[in-house]
Design a protein around this motif. Structure first.
Motif, mmCIF file in Angstrom:
data_model
loop_
_atom_site.group_PDB
_atom_site.id
_atom_site.type_symbol
_atom_site.label_atom_id
_atom_site.label_comp_id
_atom_site.label_asym_id
_atom_site.label_seq_id
_atom_site.Cartn_x
_atom_site.Cartn_y
_atom_site.Cartn_z
ATOM 1 N N GLY A 1 9.870 14.611 -5.990
ATOM 2 C CA GLY A 1 9.327 13.473 -5.237
ATOM 3 C C GLY A 1 9.795 12.152 -5.779
ATOM 4 N N ASN A 2 9.281 11.104 -5.179
ATOM 5 C CA ASN A 2 9.613 9.740 -5.564
ATOM 6 C C ASN A 2 8.325 9.007 -5.899
ATOM 7 N N ALA A 3 8.252 8.413 -7.091
ATOM 8 C CA ALA A 3 7.023 7.761 -7.541
ATOM 9 C C ALA A 3 6.780 6.446 -6.836
ATOM 10 N N SER A 4 7.772 5.841 -6.295
ATOM 11 C CA SER A 4 7.561 4.571 -5.613
ATOM 12 C C SER A 4 7.884 4.725 -4.182
ATOM 13 N N LYS A 20 16.927 0.144 -11.216
ATOM 14 C CA LYS A 20 15.835 1.123 -11.290
ATOM 15 C C LYS A 20 15.032 1.196 -9.989
ATOM 16 N N ASN A 21 15.392 0.342 -9.024
ATOM 17 C CA ASN A 21 14.694 0.302 -7.728
ATOM 18 C C ASN A 21 13.188 0.078 -7.862
ATOM 19 N N VAL A 22 12.817 -0.769 -8.789
ATOM 20 C CA VAL A 22 11.411 -1.089 -8.999
ATOM 21 C C VAL A 22 11.015 -2.190 -8.016
ATOM 22 N N PRO A 23 10.004 -1.930 -7.175
ATOM 23 C CA PRO A 23 9.544 -2.991 -6.283
ATOM 24 C C PRO A 23 8.722 -4.019 -7.066
ATOM 25 N N ILE A 24 9.188 -5.269 -7.031
ATOM 26 C CA ILE A 24 8.517 -6.358 -7.741
ATOM 27 C C ILE A 24 8.164 -7.431 -6.726
ATOM 28 N N VAL A 25 6.889 -7.757 -6.677
ATOM 29 C CA VAL A 25 6.430 -8.881 -5.867
ATOM 30 C C VAL A 25 6.268 -10.051 -6.826
ATOM 31 N N GLY A 26 6.879 -11.157 -6.496
ATOM 32 C CA GLY A 26 6.747 -12.345 -7.322
ATOM 33 C C GLY A 26 5.595 -13.206 -6.835
ATOM 34 N N MET A 27 4.966 -13.889 -7.766
ATOM 35 C CA MET A 27 4.012 -14.933 -7.408
ATOM 36 C C MET A 27 4.503 -16.198 -8.108
ATOM 37 N N LEU A 49 0.818 -4.091 -13.149
ATOM 38 C CA LEU A 49 1.284 -2.891 -12.467
ATOM 39 C C LEU A 49 0.153 -2.408 -11.570
ATOM 40 N N ILE A 50 0.472 -2.216 -10.301
ATOM 41 C CA ILE A 50 -0.506 -1.746 -9.324
ATOM 42 C C ILE A 50 -0.027 -0.392 -8.820
ATOM 43 N N ASP A 51 -0.928 0.592 -8.801
ATOM 44 C CA ASP A 51 -0.528 1.937 -8.370
ATOM 45 C C ASP A 51 -0.569 2.061 -6.850
ATOM 46 N N ALA A 52 -0.209 3.244 -6.349
ATOM 47 C CA ALA A 52 -0.106 3.475 -4.908
ATOM 48 C C ALA A 52 -1.442 3.342 -4.188
ATOM 49 N N ALA A 85 0.834 -1.206 0.000
ATOM 50 C CA ALA A 85 0.000 0.000 0.000
ATOM 51 C C ALA A 85 0.867 1.255 0.000
ATOM 52 N N GLY A 86 0.473 2.207 -0.837
ATOM 53 C CA GLY A 86 1.192 3.473 -0.931
ATOM 54 C C GLY A 86 2.357 3.452 -1.903
#
Length: 184
Positions: free
Chosen positions: A181-184, A95-102, A147-150, A65-66
């Motif tokens: 700001g920071n997008a993630s 790129k510091n992209v948060p990736i959740v794996g399933m 892709l899921i937004d904040a 979340a967020g």
């Protein structure tokens, strides 16, 4: 002779259609695996699955979340997943992209071995060997990336391997930082 014209005309029409679709695929304008999803613009489906690397922990979309983040559905049995893995590692590390794996329809030992060998791009890895959550997400094959937004809304989906072109086309804009700001 005239009896042969109809089958020949049918064959030529099918051949022309085949070449037309093949040309569109080669130009990247058509992906037969791309199936629309009903989730675009809707809240991400909830799930609570054990973490692949620490089964005592639970992975949930609400954990993110967020943040803007990717959910990548993968399995060691999937050749395209192996193909995209290096790029996912790049996104996570550079790129510091948060990736959740399933990890889907897989053996835990095989999945852990792949991550040990190729690196782990995931901040969390939900383990879904029986498709408990994948069904709710409408997953029908791997890899699939959402892709899921904040706010927890699904904004994009890609079926197939993520690469630099797909990243730029579908996902990158969501991770660009606004001024100051920071997008993630």
């Amino acid at each position: 002779m005239t009896r042969a014209i109809f089958p020949l005309a049918g064959f030529l029409a099918l051949a022309a259609l085949f070449w037309f679709v093949l040309d569109k695929m080669n130009q990247g304008e058509y992906n037969p695996r791309e199936v629309p999803t009903q989730f675009i613009g809707r809240p991400a489906p909830a799930f609570a699955l054990p973490d692949l690397l620490d089964p005592s922990q639970t992975v949930r979309p609400s954990d993110m979340a967020g943040k803007v983040w990717l959910l990548n559905v993968w399995g060691t049995w999937c050749p395209e997943c192996w193909k995209e893995h290096e790029y996912l590692v790049y996104l996570a590390q550079r790129k510091n992209v948060p990736i959740v794996g399933m990890n889907w329809r897989d053996e835990a030992a095989d999945a852990k071995a792949m991550l040990t060998r190729l690196g782990n791009p995931f901040v969390k890895i939900a383990f879904d060997p029986n498709s408990n959550a994948a069904i709710d997400w409408g997953v029908y094959g791997a890899p699939e990336t959402f892709l899921i937004d904040a706010e927890g809304i699904v904004r994009e989906k890609h079926t197939g391997a993520v690469n630099a072109g797909i990243w730029r086309e579908k996902f990158e804009a969501y991770f660009e930082a606004p001024a100051g700001g920071n997008a993630s």
